[in-house]
Write an enzyme that holds these catalytic residues in place. Structure first.
Site, PDB file in Angstrom:
ATOM      1  N   ARG A 200       0.828  -1.234   0.000  1.00  0.00           N
ATOM      2  CA  ARG A 200       0.000   0.000   0.000  1.00  0.00           C
ATOM      3  C   ARG A 200       0.853   1.271   0.000  1.00  0.00           C
ATOM      4  O   ARG A 200       0.525   2.261   0.656  1.00  0.00           O
ATOM      5  CB  ARG A 200      -0.950   0.042   1.214  1.00  0.00           C
ATOM      6  CG  ARG A 200      -1.937  -1.060   1.273  1.00  0.00           C
ATOM      7  CD  ARG A 200      -2.874  -1.102   0.057  1.00  0.00           C
ATOM      8  NE  ARG A 200      -3.582  -2.352   0.081  1.00  0.00           N
ATOM      9  CZ  ARG A 200      -3.106  -3.483  -0.470  1.00  0.00           C
ATOM     10  NH1 ARG A 200      -1.964  -3.479  -1.149  1.00  0.00           N
ATOM     11  NH2 ARG A 200      -3.792  -4.581  -0.381  1.00  0.00           N
ATOM     12  N   SER A 284     -10.511   0.107   3.249  1.00  0.00           N
ATOM     13  CA  SER A 284      -9.845  -0.308   4.483  1.00  0.00           C
ATOM     14  C   SER A 284      -9.176   0.921   5.088  1.00  0.00           C
ATOM     15  O   SER A 284      -8.325   1.535   4.460  1.00  0.00           O
ATOM     16  CB  SER A 284      -8.779  -1.371   4.190  1.00  0.00           C
ATOM     17  OG  SER A 284      -9.398  -2.470   3.590  1.00  0.00           O
ATOM     18  N   GLU A 397      -4.590   4.034   6.219  1.00  0.00           N
ATOM     19  CA  GLU A 397      -4.194   3.773   4.828  1.00  0.00           C
ATOM     20  C   GLU A 397      -4.442   4.984   3.921  1.00  0.00           C
ATOM     21  O   GLU A 397      -3.627   5.262   3.042  1.00  0.00           O
ATOM     22  CB  GLU A 397      -4.959   2.550   4.303  1.00  0.00           C
ATOM     23  CG  GLU A 397      -4.579   2.159   2.898  1.00  0.00           C
ATOM     24  CD  GLU A 397      -5.426   1.017   2.349  1.00  0.00           C
ATOM     25  OE1 GLU A 397      -5.390  -0.079   2.932  1.00  0.00           O
ATOM     26  OE2 GLU A 397      -6.117   1.229   1.352  1.00  0.00           O
TER      27      GLU A 397
HETATM   28  C1  LIG Z   1     -15.264   0.821  -0.856  1.00  0.00           C
HETATM   29  C2  LIG Z   1     -13.762   0.898  -1.058  1.00  0.00           C
HETATM   30  C3  LIG Z   1     -13.023  -0.255  -1.243  1.00  0.00           C
HETATM   31  C4  LIG Z   1     -11.638  -0.201  -1.454  1.00  0.00           C
HETATM   32  N1  LIG Z   1     -10.946  -1.358  -1.619  1.00  0.00           N
HETATM   33  C5  LIG Z   1      -9.606  -1.316  -1.837  1.00  0.00           C
HETATM   34  C6  LIG Z   1      -8.860  -2.530  -2.029  1.00  0.00           C
HETATM   35  O1  LIG Z   1      -9.395  -3.623  -2.035  1.00  0.00           O
HETATM   36  N2  LIG Z   1      -7.524  -2.426  -2.226  1.00  0.00           N
HETATM   37  C7  LIG Z   1      -6.871  -1.220  -2.267  1.00  0.00           C
HETATM   38  O2  LIG Z   1      -5.652  -1.206  -2.458  1.00  0.00           O
HETATM   39  N3  LIG Z   1      -7.564  -0.063  -2.086  1.00  0.00           N
HETATM   40  C8  LIG Z   1      -8.897  -0.083  -1.878  1.00  0.00           C
HETATM   41  N4  LIG Z   1      -9.592   1.075  -1.671  1.00  0.00           N
HETATM   42  C9  LIG Z   1      -8.871   2.353  -1.667  1.00  0.00           C
HETATM   43  C10 LIG Z   1      -8.918   3.085  -3.024  1.00  0.00           C
HETATM   44  O3  LIG Z   1      -9.980   2.638  -3.816  1.00  0.00           O
HETATM   45  C11 LIG Z   1      -7.622   2.915  -3.815  1.00  0.00           C
HETATM   46  O4  LIG Z   1      -6.528   3.390  -3.068  1.00  0.00           O
HETATM   47  C12 LIG Z   1      -7.653   3.660  -5.152  1.00  0.00           C
HETATM   48  O5  LIG Z   1      -6.514   3.343  -5.925  1.00  0.00           O
HETATM   49  C13 LIG Z   1      -7.741   5.177  -4.990  1.00  0.00           C
HETATM   50  O6  LIG Z   1      -7.974   5.709  -6.264  1.00  0.00           O
HETATM   51  P1  LIG Z   1      -8.596   7.141  -6.439  1.00  0.00           P
HETATM   52  O7  LIG Z   1      -8.570   7.455  -7.892  1.00  0.00           O
HETATM   53  O8  LIG Z   1      -9.914   7.207  -5.786  1.00  0.00           O
HETATM   54  O9  LIG Z   1      -7.533   8.040  -5.662  1.00  0.00           O
HETATM   55  P2  LIG Z   1      -7.819   9.330  -4.789  1.00  0.00           P
HETATM   56  O10 LIG Z   1      -8.500   8.931  -3.540  1.00  0.00           O
HETATM   57  O11 LIG Z   1      -8.477  10.351  -5.623  1.00  0.00           O
HETATM   58  O12 LIG Z   1      -6.333   9.796  -4.462  1.00  0.00           O
HETATM   59  C14 LIG Z   1      -5.540   9.026  -3.578  1.00  0.00           C
HETATM   60  C15 LIG Z   1      -4.111   9.603  -3.596  1.00  0.00           C
HETATM   61  O13 LIG Z   1      -3.555   9.403  -4.888  1.00  0.00           O
HETATM   62  C16 LIG Z   1      -3.190  10.666  -5.467  1.00  0.00           C
HETATM   63  N5  LIG Z   1      -3.492  10.578  -6.887  1.00  0.00           N
HETATM   64  C17 LIG Z   1      -4.687  10.326  -7.465  1.00  0.00           C
HETATM   65  N6  LIG Z   1      -4.557  10.290  -8.794  1.00  0.00           N
HETATM   66  C18 LIG Z   1      -3.250  10.526  -9.054  1.00  0.00           C
HETATM   67  C19 LIG Z   1      -2.471  10.620 -10.242  1.00  0.00           C
HETATM   68  N7  LIG Z   1      -3.020  10.467 -11.457  1.00  0.00           N
HETATM   69  N8  LIG Z   1      -1.140  10.863 -10.137  1.00  0.00           N
HETATM   70  C20 LIG Z   1      -0.558  11.033  -8.925  1.00  0.00           C
HETATM   71  N9  LIG Z   1      -1.237  10.961  -7.757  1.00  0.00           N
HETATM   72  C21 LIG Z   1      -2.572  10.702  -7.839  1.00  0.00           C
HETATM   73  C22 LIG Z   1      -4.020  11.690  -4.740  1.00  0.00           C
HETATM   74  O14 LIG Z   1      -3.409  12.964  -4.781  1.00  0.00           O
HETATM   75  C23 LIG Z   1      -4.067  11.109  -3.348  1.00  0.00           C
HETATM   76  O15 LIG Z   1      -2.858  11.419  -2.675  1.00  0.00           O
HETATM   77  C24 LIG Z   1     -10.976   1.048  -1.461  1.00  0.00           C
HETATM   78  C25 LIG Z   1     -11.731   2.221  -1.280  1.00  0.00           C
HETATM   79  C26 LIG Z   1     -13.109   2.142  -1.074  1.00  0.00           C
HETATM   80  C27 LIG Z   1     -13.887   3.396  -0.889  1.00  0.00           C
END
Ligand SMILES: Cc1cc2nc3c(=O)[nH]c(=O)nc-3n(C[C@H](O)[C@H](O)[C@H](O)COP(=O)(O)OP(=O)(O)OC[C@H]3O[C@@H](n4cnc5c(N)ncnc54)[C@H](O)[C@@H]3O)c2cc1C
Length: 407
Positions: A200, A284, A397
């Site tokens: 992570r 998580s 996380e």
């Molecule tokens: C219901 C639920 C279930 C989930 N299950 C999992 C799971 O099973 N496994 C897991 O690993 N995670 C899980 N997650 C966490 C999350 O979905 C992941 O971490 C996902 O990759 C976040 O993507 P996002 O586009 O929403 O990022 P955001 O929340 O929009 O951003 C997260 C971080 O990444 C940065 N960021 C976003 N896009 C970019 C980019 N293009 N370049 C550089 N930095 C960037 C942001 O600035 C921020 O610091 C879950 C979340 C939820 C709500």
């Protein structure tokens, strides 16, 4: 405020007028537009105040270009994908949100179609919805991403925290990442070893190093999944314990993963009418704690035995893992939370607007009207309770912006 929202080194912060001018300049770029939204609108936890502006980018070029314009003007910004790994405070008016939203479809690169390792390279824009990519790959009978079905968010954020689920991590599938470097202002393809990927984590998380604009993956072409490593998933797919490297059709694995995730409230419910608040989360909330060495493992077992009894201690999930400091053990944060006295659905008070998911103790959820302060209070109570019970400190996380968890 978290460093993920900070400026690159040596850039002085801008005045309000300069922010407005830079945002106006950024939105003249092709593929960029101004959008009206709060962080509560942009995140799956649905908390967070109104930023100075929201600039939505629909192409990789627009994403890099907008960040470049704002960085050069000294405007603090946060790149936002699906907002599913963010906890944002209520007072963030000095921050510009730059969102990545792509309607482009993933691409199978022709020159790699007959690569020696039997894999193909697939490229997708950062703003592509992650699960749309997984769905597309499964429909094309490509193997690799199926265990990561149903994870919310975007392709660009997947390497940022090296997403993982059901025995798979995206690091094993990454080929190259196209990165806009926020210090040099250059965009180049980098290989995964440049990202320090681990559990992570990557060096893009909690940092202003760069912005992912496109990602390439190496996927298999025989229509079968990667070997199934996760017991719960393997059992669901009828794998027998003596099967070596069991693989199954990718579509079957995707369906099984989605069903398992839905049962835990880990598939987003985006409906406006009577939504499932168990999915109003950041997934998580704590990483699974890791201790280094046999003595540290024994100390945790002693605490667990004292509090929960020998039977519970022997049934506690505990997996050997390697760490930079030597062999270690990973515990289940969900198990620890539950056994520290926080059952599913737990709240600080009966009418609190934030609580644990009723399906999964590891998800902290907004029951409809929570503020960031409510989430902080809940997270603090759970973290401190687990520490008091077992001597382990859970680490959050998600990325925190404009709000912190007290020590
Ligand atoms: C219901 C639920 C279930 C989930 N299950 C999992 C799971 O099973 N496994 C897991 O690993 N995670 C899980 N997650 C966490 C999350 O979905 C992941 O971490 C996902 O990759 C976040 O993507 P996002 O586009 O929403 O990022 P955001 O929340 O929009 O951003 C997260 C971080 O990444 C940065 N960021 C976003 N896009 C970019 C980019 N293009 N370049 C550089 N930095 C960037 C942001 O600035 C921020 O610091 C879950 C979340 C939820 C709500």
């Amino acid at each position: 405020m978290s460093s993920a929202a900070s400026l690159p080194p040596s850039v002085p912060p801008a005045s309000a007028t300069a922010v407005a001018e830079a945002v106006a300049a950024a939105t003249t770029l092709a593929g960029a537009r101004l959008r009206d939204a709060t962080f509560a609108d942009l995140t799956t936890l649905r908390v967070g105040g109104r930023p100075a502006a929201v600039v939505e980018c629909s192409t990789p070029g627009a994403l890099a270009g907008v960040v470049g314009v704002l960085d050069r003007a000294g405007v603090p910004l946060l790149v936002v994908g699906g907002g599913s790994n963010l906890v944002v405070g209520d007072d963030v008016a000095d921050l510009v949100a730059v969102t990545a939203v792509t309607t482009g479809v993933p691409e199978k690169l022709a020159e790699d179609a007959e690569a020696a390792d039997g894999r193909v390279t697939v490229r997708a824009d950062a703003g592509t919805v992650w699960d749309d990519l997984v769905d597309w790959s499964v429909a094309a009978s490509l193997g690799g991403l199926e265990c990561l079905s149903g994870i919310p968010g975007t392709v660009g954020a997947a390497p940022v925290q090296n997403i993982g689920a059901y025995g798979a991590e995206v690091s094993a599938l990454l080929h190259r990442v196209r990165l806009y470097d926020r210090t040099s202002g250059e965009t180049t393809w980098v290989t995964p070893d440049a990202l320090d990927l681990s559990y992570r984590y990557s060096n893009l998380k909690f940092s202003a190093r760069g912005v992912v604009t496109e990602v390439e993956f190496r996927l298999t072409t025989d229509g079968l999944s990667m070997p199934l490593r996760f017991g719960e998933l393997a059992r669901r797919l009828g794998v027998s314990p003596d099967e070596d490297h069991p693989r199954r059709p990718v579509a079957d694995v995707r369906a099984a993963v989605l069903a398992l995730r839905a049962g835990k409230g880990m598939v987003l419910d985006t409906s406006d009418v009577d939504p499932d608040h168990d999915t109003w989360s950041a997934g998580s909330f704590f990483t699974n704690p890791v201790v280094v060495g046999e003595d540290a493992r024994a100390a945790v077992l002693t605490r667990v035995t004292a509090r929960c009894g020998a039977d519970a201690a022997s049934a506690m999930p505990c997996y050997p893992t390697s760490t930079p400091d030597g062999p270690g053990y990973k515990f289940s944060a969900a198990w620890l939370i539950e056994h520290a006295g926080f059952p599913k659905g737990w709240k600080i008070t009966g009418d609190a607007p934030a609580g644990l998911s009723t399906k999964h103790t590891l998800a902290l959820t907004n029951r409809g009207a929570a503020s960031s302060a409510d989430i902080v209070a809940l997270a603090t109570a759970v973290r401190d309770g687990v520490r008091d019970a077992f001597g382990l400190t859970l680490e959050p996380e998600p990325v925190w912006i404009g709000v912190t968890l007290p020590a």
